[in-house]
Scaffold this motif. Structure first.
Motif, PDB file in Angstrom:
ATOM      1  N   VAL A 195       0.861  -1.188   0.000  1.00  0.00           N
ATOM      2  CA  VAL A 195       0.000   0.000   0.000  1.00  0.00           C
ATOM      3  C   VAL A 195       0.893   1.233   0.000  1.00  0.00           C
ATOM      4  O   VAL A 195       1.503   1.550   1.025  1.00  0.00           O
ATOM      5  N   PRO A 196       1.008   1.922  -1.147  1.00  0.00           N
ATOM      6  CA  PRO A 196       0.410   1.586  -2.448  1.00  0.00           C
ATOM      7  C   PRO A 196       1.198   0.483  -3.152  1.00  0.00           C
ATOM      8  O   PRO A 196       2.322   0.178  -2.752  1.00  0.00           O
ATOM      9  N   PRO A 197       0.617  -0.109  -4.225  1.00  0.00           N
ATOM     10  CA  PRO A 197       1.364  -1.101  -5.007  1.00  0.00           C
ATOM     11  C   PRO A 197       2.693  -0.516  -5.469  1.00  0.00           C
ATOM     12  O   PRO A 197       2.764   0.634  -5.898  1.00  0.00           O
ATOM     13  N   LEU A 198       3.746  -1.333  -5.378  1.00  0.00           N
ATOM     14  CA  LEU A 198       5.111  -0.836  -5.523  1.00  0.00           C
ATOM     15  C   LEU A 198       5.615  -0.854  -6.961  1.00  0.00           C
ATOM     16  O   LEU A 198       5.564  -1.881  -7.641  1.00  0.00           O
ATOM     17  N   THR A 199       6.127   0.289  -7.400  1.00  0.00           N
ATOM     18  CA  THR A 199       6.916   0.337  -8.626  1.00  0.00           C
ATOM     19  C   THR A 199       8.270  -0.307  -8.325  1.00  0.00           C
ATOM     20  O   THR A 199       8.919   0.034  -7.335  1.00  0.00           O
ATOM     21  N   THR A 200       8.701  -1.246  -9.179  1.00  0.00           N
ATOM     22  CA  THR A 200       9.901  -2.008  -8.845  1.00  0.00           C
ATOM     23  C   THR A 200      10.543  -2.581 -10.102  1.00  0.00           C
ATOM     24  O   THR A 200       9.932  -2.583 -11.179  1.00  0.00           O
ATOM     25  N   VAL A 201      11.766  -3.049  -9.961  1.00  0.00           N
ATOM     26  CA  VAL A 201      12.495  -3.674 -11.066  1.00  0.00           C
ATOM     27  C   VAL A 201      12.268  -5.186 -10.993  1.00  0.00           C
ATOM     28  O   VAL A 201      12.539  -5.818  -9.968  1.00  0.00           O
ATOM     29  N   HIS A 202      11.781  -5.730 -12.086  1.00  0.00           N
ATOM     30  CA  HIS A 202      11.485  -7.163 -12.130  1.00  0.00           C
ATOM     31  C   HIS A 202      12.735  -7.957 -12.470  1.00  0.00           C
ATOM     32  O   HIS A 202      13.401  -7.684 -13.466  1.00  0.00           O
ATOM     33  N   GLN A 203      13.049  -8.956 -11.626  1.00  0.00           N
ATOM     34  CA  GLN A 203      14.096  -9.934 -11.922  1.00  0.00           C
ATOM     35  C   GLN A 203      13.443 -11.263 -12.261  1.00  0.00           C
ATOM     36  O   GLN A 203      12.557 -11.719 -11.540  1.00  0.00           O
ATOM     37  N   ASP A 204      13.917 -11.901 -13.308  1.00  0.00           N
ATOM     38  CA  ASP A 204      13.369 -13.193 -13.717  1.00  0.00           C
ATOM     39  C   ASP A 204      14.185 -14.301 -13.059  1.00  0.00           C
ATOM     40  O   ASP A 204      15.109 -14.866 -13.641  1.00  0.00           O
ATOM     41  N   PHE A 205      13.844 -14.601 -11.793  1.00  0.00           N
ATOM     42  CA  PHE A 205      14.596 -15.605 -11.046  1.00  0.00           C
ATOM     43  C   PHE A 205      14.504 -16.980 -11.701  1.00  0.00           C
ATOM     44  O   PHE A 205      15.463 -17.754 -11.667  1.00  0.00           O
ATOM     45  N   ALA A 206      13.335 -17.288 -12.280  1.00  0.00           N
ATOM     46  CA  ALA A 206      13.174 -18.595 -12.922  1.00  0.00           C
ATOM     47  C   ALA A 206      14.132 -18.738 -14.101  1.00  0.00           C
ATOM     48  O   ALA A 206      14.744 -19.798 -14.296  1.00  0.00           O
ATOM     49  N   SER A 231      34.835 -18.896 -17.868  1.00  0.00           N
ATOM     50  CA  SER A 231      34.656 -17.618 -17.196  1.00  0.00           C
ATOM     51  C   SER A 231      33.752 -16.752 -18.061  1.00  0.00           C
ATOM     52  O   SER A 231      33.334 -17.155 -19.143  1.00  0.00           O
ATOM     53  N   GLY A 232      33.435 -15.559 -17.561  1.00  0.00           N
ATOM     54  CA  GLY A 232      32.513 -14.691 -18.278  1.00  0.00           C
ATOM     55  C   GLY A 232      31.154 -14.675 -17.597  1.00  0.00           C
ATOM     56  O   GLY A 232      30.903 -15.426 -16.648  1.00  0.00           O
ATOM     57  N   THR A 233      30.270 -13.794 -18.071  1.00  0.00           N
ATOM     58  CA  THR A 233      28.985 -13.587 -17.417  1.00  0.00           C
ATOM     59  C   THR A 233      27.841 -13.681 -18.416  1.00  0.00           C
ATOM     60  O   THR A 233      27.901 -13.113 -19.504  1.00  0.00           O
ATOM     61  N   ASP A 234      26.814 -14.410 -18.030  1.00  0.00           N
ATOM     62  CA  ASP A 234      25.576 -14.496 -18.797  1.00  0.00           C
ATOM     63  C   ASP A 234      24.565 -13.579 -18.103  1.00  0.00           C
ATOM     64  O   ASP A 234      24.172 -13.821 -16.957  1.00  0.00           O
ATOM     65  N   ILE A 235      24.157 -12.505 -18.770  1.00  0.00           N
ATOM     66  CA  ILE A 235      23.290 -11.503 -18.159  1.00  0.00           C
ATOM     67  C   ILE A 235      21.836 -11.777 -18.516  1.00  0.00           C
ATOM     68  O   ILE A 235      21.480 -11.903 -19.693  1.00  0.00           O
ATOM     69  N   VAL A 236      20.982 -11.838 -17.488  1.00  0.00           N
ATOM     70  CA  VAL A 236      19.543 -12.013 -17.661  1.00  0.00           C
ATOM     71  C   VAL A 236      18.888 -10.642 -17.535  1.00  0.00           C
ATOM     72  O   VAL A 236      19.087  -9.937 -16.540  1.00  0.00           O
ATOM     73  N   SER A 237      18.112 -10.253 -18.507  1.00  0.00           N
ATOM     74  CA  SER A 237      17.559  -8.900 -18.545  1.00  0.00           C
ATOM     75  C   SER A 237      16.558  -8.656 -17.410  1.00  0.00           C
ATOM     76  O   SER A 237      15.919  -9.583 -16.902  1.00  0.00           O
ATOM     77  N   THR A 238      16.447  -7.396 -17.012  1.00  0.00           N
ATOM     78  CA  THR A 238      15.469  -6.942 -16.022  1.00  0.00           C
ATOM     79  C   THR A 238      14.578  -5.894 -16.682  1.00  0.00           C
ATOM     80  O   THR A 238      14.891  -5.376 -17.754  1.00  0.00           O
ATOM     81  N   ARG A 239      13.455  -5.570 -16.028  1.00  0.00           N
ATOM     82  CA  ARG A 239      12.567  -4.555 -16.574  1.00  0.00           C
ATOM     83  C   ARG A 239      11.853  -3.830 -15.436  1.00  0.00           C
ATOM     84  O   ARG A 239      11.635  -4.396 -14.362  1.00  0.00           O
TER      85      ARG A 239
END
Length: 365
Positions: free
Chosen positions: A310-321, A343-351
């Motif tokens: 309260v109020p509903p939260l504006t937030t950054v979505h992470q795709d944990f799955a 080595s190196g990094t695989d980046i999962v997008s957020t929104r």
């Protein structure tokens, strides 16, 4: 003779029940059931039993059911350790993590377990209550003693002394949401990109600057979010307020909120996770600072409860799955292929998910 009748026969050679020396007074000596015993009871070859126990598709349904019935009747369990020694693979992935109660960790581990099972793998979980160097190294040591093909790590690996971390040769390592330098492969959410979206959203609404409640200073994810927050403000030529340090908990967000409620120039806050944002909302409500009327709040994670704050939260979505799925896929690539980078990094997008906790500042309305 059907299986139920044959199952009533005495499996102990010589017919009668053996007594004494079994450790079970008056009872039968427990015999290890072999593949040959199952084959004899089912009326098939040992090779057929082996094919059934290994899930080989080339066995007709009626024969498979006959073998499985014999296994159940005799209490037979395939010797996975012997099979692993024969094929040089255990089909088990180890997972070392700090806190299973954390929303991101629990959701990601669930996805890892689901994806691993779909690939025919099990997971072995070793939690580390307090992520000190000794405790983490102890977890690595224990995992090294277990029959695992790979290890997934949810620990701040960048804090470890690389010279003291040792796993058996051939054990592959993938790190989640941390920095492993050039030692291990990393799967990480786009911490910086998500933060940029959050801070720019607030600036575009007309806020002069954005205050920040950080996560723990030892956390790689927290460091990335803080660095991105500062960079966006500096690039925009905006003042950079002093950050308030939290520990991911709603309690720490509440404490920061009590401080920020007394800052007359504070009209927007970016919290490094949703739980601390929840604490901010409670503190601002208690101090009579309306959200978003007086202060806008943005979180990070998009936990399932965030839409019901309260109020509903504006937030950054992470795709944990998706993080969990990609982590298992990366592990399996390392197991199955010899020439891929370790080595190196695989980046999962957020929104950014915009809800009702953000609006233009009062002086812009």
């Amino acid at each position: 003779m059907d299986l139920s009748e044959r199952g009533q026969q005495d499996p102990v050679p010589g017919g009668g029940a053996q007594r004494g020396g079994s450790g079970i007074p008056g009872g039968r000596r427990k015999q290890r059931v072999s593949m040959a015993d199952v084959a004899k009871l089912a009326g098939v070859s040992s090779q057929t039993v082996s094919r059934v126990s290994n899930g080989h598709p080339g066995v007709i349904v009626s024969t498979r059911e006959q073998v499985l019935a014999a296994m159940r009747e005799l209490g037979y369990r395939p010797n996975s350790a012997a099979r692993a020694l024969r094929y040089g693979q255990f089909n088990t992935i180890g997972v070392i993590l700090h806190s299973l109660s954390a929303t991101g960790n629990s959701n990601t581990v669930e996805a890892i377990a689901t994806q691993a099972a779909a690939e025919g793998y099990a997971i072995t979980l070793i939690p580390v209550d307090i992520p000190t160097q000794d405790n983490v190294l102890g977890a690595f040591t224990r995992m090294g003693e277990l029959a695992v093909d790979a290890v997934i790590v949810f620990i701040e690996v960048h804090l470890l002394d690389a010279g003291t971390v040792a796993l058996p040769p051939g054990v592959h390592v993938v790190v989640v949401d941390s920095d492993a330098g050039d030692r291990y492969r990393v799967v990480d959410s786009d911490q910086a990109g998500g933060t940029r979206h959050a801070v720019n959203h607030l600036l575009e609404l007309g806020h002069e600057t954005v205050w920040h409640v950080t996560g723990p200073q030892t956390s790689y994810a927290s460091q990335r979010r803080t660095h991105a927050w500062r960079t966006v403000l500096e690039e925009a030529g905006r003042p950079v307020p002093p950050p308030l340090h939290g520990d991911w908990s709603a309690e720490s967000g509440y404490a920061a909120g009590l401080t920020l409620a007394e800052e007359p120039g504070c009209t927007a806050v970016f919290a490094a996770n949703d739980q601390m944002a929840l604490g901010l909302l409670r503190a601002f409500q208690e101090r009579g600072r309306a959200v978003p009327g007086d202060i806008s709040v943005v979180g990070f994670d998009d936990t399932p409860d965030a839409a019901y704050f309260v109020p509903p939260l504006t937030t950054v979505h992470q795709d944990f799955a998706d993080v969990g799925r990609r982590t298992v896929q990366e592990v399996l690539r390392q197991i199955r292929e010899d020439d891929i980078p370790r080595s190196g990094t695989d980046i999962v997008s957020t929104r950014l998910v915009v809800r009702s906790s953000t609006a233009s500042p009062p002086f812009k309305r």
